[in-house]
Every structure is written in C-alpha cells, then in structure tokens.
Design a protein around this motif. Structure first.
Motif, PDB file in Angstrom:
ATOM      1  N   THR A 129     -22.636   6.771 -14.791  1.00  0.00           N
ATOM      2  CA  THR A 129     -22.904   7.528 -13.432  1.00  0.00           C
ATOM      3  C   THR A 129     -21.655   7.551 -12.681  1.00  0.00           C
ATOM      4  N   THR A 130     -20.733   7.085 -13.151  1.00  0.00           N
ATOM      5  CA  THR A 130     -19.235   7.085 -12.736  1.00  0.00           C
ATOM      6  C   THR A 130     -18.346   8.343 -13.047  1.00  0.00           C
ATOM      7  N   GLU A 131     -17.021   8.399 -12.574  1.00  0.00           N
ATOM      8  CA  GLU A 131     -16.256   9.687 -12.841  1.00  0.00           C
ATOM      9  C   GLU A 131     -16.311   9.920 -14.245  1.00  0.00           C
ATOM     10  N   ARG A 132     -16.433   8.802 -15.110  1.00  0.00           N
ATOM     11  CA  ARG A 132     -16.037   8.907 -16.455  1.00  0.00           C
ATOM     12  C   ARG A 132     -17.349   9.545 -17.223  1.00  0.00           C
ATOM     13  N   TYR A 133     -18.521   9.763 -16.447  1.00  0.00           N
ATOM     14  CA  TYR A 133     -19.484  10.713 -17.063  1.00  0.00           C
ATOM     15  C   TYR A 133     -19.173  12.238 -16.863  1.00  0.00           C
ATOM     16  N   ILE A 134     -18.243  12.633 -15.899  1.00  0.00           N
ATOM     17  CA  ILE A 134     -17.815  13.861 -15.870  1.00  0.00           C
ATOM     18  C   ILE A 134     -17.061  14.267 -17.171  1.00  0.00           C
ATOM     19  N   ILE A 135     -15.930  13.253 -17.095  1.00  0.00           N
ATOM     20  CA  ILE A 135     -15.040  13.293 -18.325  1.00  0.00           C
ATOM     21  C   ILE A 135     -15.834  13.483 -19.762  1.00  0.00           C
ATOM     22  N   LYS A 136     -16.846  12.501 -20.015  1.00  0.00           N
ATOM     23  CA  LYS A 136     -17.601  12.620 -21.160  1.00  0.00           C
ATOM     24  C   LYS A 136     -18.270  13.890 -21.233  1.00  0.00           C
ATOM     25  N   LEU A 137     -18.951  14.556 -20.269  1.00  0.00           N
ATOM     26  CA  LEU A 137     -19.493  15.806 -20.424  1.00  0.00           C
ATOM     27  C   LEU A 137     -18.587  16.950 -20.576  1.00  0.00           C
ATOM     28  N   PHE A 138     -17.384  16.904 -20.049  1.00  0.00           N
ATOM     29  CA  PHE A 138     -16.335  17.949 -20.141  1.00  0.00           C
ATOM     30  C   PHE A 138     -15.930  17.748 -21.725  1.00  0.00           C
ATOM     31  N   ARG A 139     -15.694  16.590 -22.216  1.00  0.00           N
ATOM     32  CA  ARG A 139     -15.395  16.387 -23.747  1.00  0.00           C
ATOM     33  C   ARG A 139     -16.443  17.299 -24.656  1.00  0.00           C
TER      34      ARG A 139
END
Length: 349
Positions: A269-279
């Motif tokens: 639910t944090t910024e890392r989720y966006i990065i994971k979706l981007f990957r």
C-alpha cells in the motif's frame, strides 16, 4: 648479458615516451625467481596482439629459404604498405626526438593489433642491456650512428614487407626483390626505399620521409577519424547499457527484500507498490491469451523514460486487474528514488 650501470637513467628516459605506435615501457628489474639471475623488462600489455612476422611472414619455411615470393597476389596492398610506413616512421620519429634509438626494428618485435595498428615492441632493451655511450665525449657520434642504422633497418623491413618474404633483403635476392617492387608498387615506394637504403654523405633524418609520404597522410588521418567515430559510437552504446544496468540494480534492490516481508512499512500500500506494478508493466506483460509477451524495445523505452522522469502518463494494473493506478514516469521516478534512499537509512543511523 650484463646490465649497464646507465640503466637507471635510461629507464626514466624510456618511461617518458608515450606514443600510440610504441608499447609503453613500464619498468625493469633483476630477479632470481626463475632459478637464475634474470633481467625482466615490463611493457604495456596488448591483448590479442600478433607480431608482424606472424601476420605477413608465416609462409617463410626452411625449404623456401632461397625462394622469393614474386606474384602480385602474394604481396600486400600498397595502401596497407603506406599505412605501415606512416606508423613506423611516426614511432621512430618520437624515439629519435627523445635522443634515443630503436635498435630493435624487426618483424618479430613489432606488434599488430586491431585494424592494422602497429606498435614497436621491446624498445630500449638493447640500451638497458648493453648501455649506450652516446654521452661519452670520446664517442659523440654513437647516437647518430644508431639512428642512421634505424633508418636502414626500416628500409630493409619495408623491402621484406613489399616482397612478403624475410629473405628478400639478402644480397643474392636483391635483384629479384627490386624487380618485384618495381612491377608491383608505385615509383614513390621505390624512391622511399632508395632514400632509406642508399648511402649518403649527409646524415639522414626520419623527417625527410614526410615529402615522400605526401598526401597519403590525409588518407591515414581520415581512416583514423572513421575508426574513432566507430569506437565512440560503440562507447555511447556501452554508456547507455551501463546507465540502464544501474537502474535495474536499484529496481531489484528495492523490491522483494526478504528481511521486510513482515514489515508493514513495506506492504503493497506504499510507494513500493507502484514500483512493483511498474516492474510488472515492463517485464511481465501478457498478450490477449495470457501468454508471456517479451518486447525488448518496450523494456528499453520504459527504462529510459523512467530514468529521465518523463511526464507521459501510463496505466499500471495489478495481475488480477483489481487495482489500477494512472501516473507519470516522473511519479514513478520520485517514488523510485525515495525507496532506494530508504534502504540506506538504517545503516546511516
């Protein structure tokens, strides 16, 4: 051989010579590591190098010792011969300008690398082993004699190259060698060889060859510029590859860190989720039948836009399409930089 007491001063003089057509001299020392008293000379390492002898004189065999190759198909092209002449004269000029002499112009001591790049190898060995009395008042002309011999040896080497045989310079082969050179090469080559090999009352200088080389220097410079352009183009590719490689390293350093599996601060639910979706958007795309779809141009384009922080909008979706996020590459980059910086925060406390 006995190492000269002048070696210390000579090593410093040879070490100062830096030239693209000379293997750089680094050091010399005496060692007993090989079971005897050995004198070791250290030069620049040239990977993949072959000697001029290996490249052009491999067909010389004992049974052909008195046979001169004389067919045009067996001789090297005149353009390549002039290329060699320009490189060798440039190397000799640099050495003579430093008030030294080569004393080692031999096909087995000249390295060939890359696209016909020549390097004089083993320069200075004769000076270090035998010394040079060039500063002896009783023999003031020793250096001049050695430099004149360098010019003669250059002429002999060119004859051997022109005839594709190391026996071409032998006295009994000289008439045939002259015939081969006259029938194969231009008058400029013959004029240059006559200047190098014929005796002269006045001392010869390597700079005297410049008018004979003439406009061929332009061709040589143009070839060097073209090779430089190719090398710069390849270097730019490697710089791009290095930039994207660092980006991928950071991406993998941020995601799926095992030490944070139970840490709620690293939940999806944090910024890392966006990065994971981007990957997933970059590497885990699928086609209409849910088969893996690998598109290298798409991967490179996305990574480059991430690195530059493009304002272009993209839609990121979770694997089951339960979450949809619309953001720009700049947003992803900001989260990316923030998450990567957080990795080092505990270590800096």
């Amino acid at each position: 051989a006995v190492v000269s007491t002048q070696s210390t001063g000579l090593t410093e003089r040879w070490r100062t010579i830096a030239h693209p057509n000379i293997t750089t001299f680094h050091d010399c020392f005496i060692t007993k590591q090989f079971g005897d008293v050995s004198f070791v000379v250290v030069y620049e390492f040239c990977p993949g190098a072959r000697t001029l002898k290996q490249v052009h004189f491999q067909k010389d065999r004992p049974q052909y010792a008195n046979t001169l190759m004389n067919t045009q198909s067996q001789t090297i092209e005149e353009s390549l011969l002039w290329n060699y002449i320009i490189q060798l004269t440039a190397a000799i000029r640099a050495i003579h300008a430093s008030k030294l002499s080569c004393r080692m112009i031999n096909p087995s001591k000249i390295l060939v690398t890359g696209r016909n790049r020549l390097r004089l190898n083993c320069v200075g060995v004769m000076d270090l082993l035998m010394g040079t009395p060039m500063e002896d008042p009783a023999k003031p002309s020793f250096l001049l004699q050695q430099q004149q011999q360098d010019i003669v040896e250059l002429g002999k080497l060119i004859v051997c190259l022109a005839c594709s045989s190391m026996t071409a310079i032998l006295q009994n082969n000289l008439p045939k060698s002259s015939e081969v050179i006259s029938s194969t090469y231009s008058g400029d080559v013959r004029m240059l060889l006559q200047h190098l090999l014929n005796k002269s009352a006045a001392p010869k200088k390597i700079n005297d060859l410049m008018p004979m080389i003439g406009a061929r220097f332009y061709t040589h410079i143009e070839e060097l510029r073209s090779q430089n352009d190719i090398a710069e183009t390849e270097l730019k590719k490697e710089l791009e590859n290095g930039r994207l490689f660092r980006l991928l390293c950071k991406l993998n350093a941020i995601l799926d860190r095992p030490e944070h599996y139970l840490d709620p601060g690293w939940c999806e639910t944090t910024e890392r989720y966006i990065i994971k979706l981007f990957r997933n958007y970059i590497f885990h795309k699928v086609d209409e039948v849910a088969a893996p779809w690998i598109d290298l141009p798409h991967i490179l384009q996305c990574l480059n836009k991430l690195d530059t922080g493009s304002l272009e909008q993209i839609m990121l979706t979770s694997p089951h399409e339960q979450s949809v996020i619309i953001c720009s590459y700049k947003d992803v980059k900001n989260n990316f930089d923030k998450c990567f910086a957080e990795i080092f925060m505990p270590a800096s406390l």
